[in-house]
Design an enzyme around this catalytic site. Structure first.
Site, PDB file in Angstrom:
ATOM      1  N   CYS A  24      -2.693   2.400  -4.672  1.00 62.35           N
ATOM      2  CA  CYS A  24      -2.065   1.327  -4.177  1.00 62.35           C
ATOM      3  C   CYS A  24      -0.989   1.865  -3.317  1.00 62.35           C
ATOM      4  O   CYS A  24      -0.445   1.598  -2.248  1.00 62.35           O
ATOM      5  CB  CYS A  24      -1.913   0.399  -5.168  1.00 62.35           C
ATOM      6  SG  CYS A  24      -3.462  -0.322  -5.963  1.00 62.35           S
ATOM      7  N   CYS A  45      -0.635   1.594  -9.881  1.00 64.43           N
ATOM      8  CA  CYS A  45      -1.811   2.031  -9.281  1.00 64.43           C
ATOM      9  C   CYS A  45      -1.612   2.978  -8.149  1.00 64.43           C
ATOM     10  O   CYS A  45      -0.873   2.906  -7.295  1.00 64.43           O
ATOM     11  CB  CYS A  45      -2.429   0.996  -8.545  1.00 64.43           C
ATOM     12  SG  CYS A  45      -3.722   1.446  -7.365  1.00 64.43           S
TER      13      CYS A  45
END
Length: 105
Positions: A33, A30
């Site tokens: 993230c 991600c």
């Protein structure tokens, strides 16, 4: 460094704690993230001893993610006395995290 949270230690580290816990639900793949990862680590240093700041990899720890209905990451839960008191979803500026922490400490 932020605390590494898992399905195994979530109960003792977060739910049984009376301190505010900030949990970053993330995954290796991600991009957003990874972008907020350094912010989470900074917060863990700045609030050391006052707030628990941890990261939980959703791929490696599906149980906790499922229990909290995490469907989008990054998702940051603010947990106090075993209850979710706030939530942020998506990459956010550091100021947003600080505001929520100060509000719930």
């Amino acid at each position: 460094m932020a605390l590494q949270l898992t399905d195994a230690n979530f109960q003792t580290e977060v739910l049984a704690s009376n301190q505010l816990s900030v949990i970053d639900f993330w995954a290796e793949w991600c991009g957003p993230c990874r972008a907020i990862g350094p912010v989470i680590d900074e917060l863990s240093k700045e609030y050391d001893g006052k707030v628990k700041v941890g990261k939980l990899n959703v791929d490696e720890n599906p149980q906790v993610s499922m229990n909290y209905g995490i469907t989008s990451i990054p998702a940051i839960l603010f947990v106090k006395n075993g209850q979710v008191v706030d939530k942020l979803v998506g990459a956010q500026p550091k100021a947003n995290f600080v505001k929520k922490i100060e509000q719930h400490m």
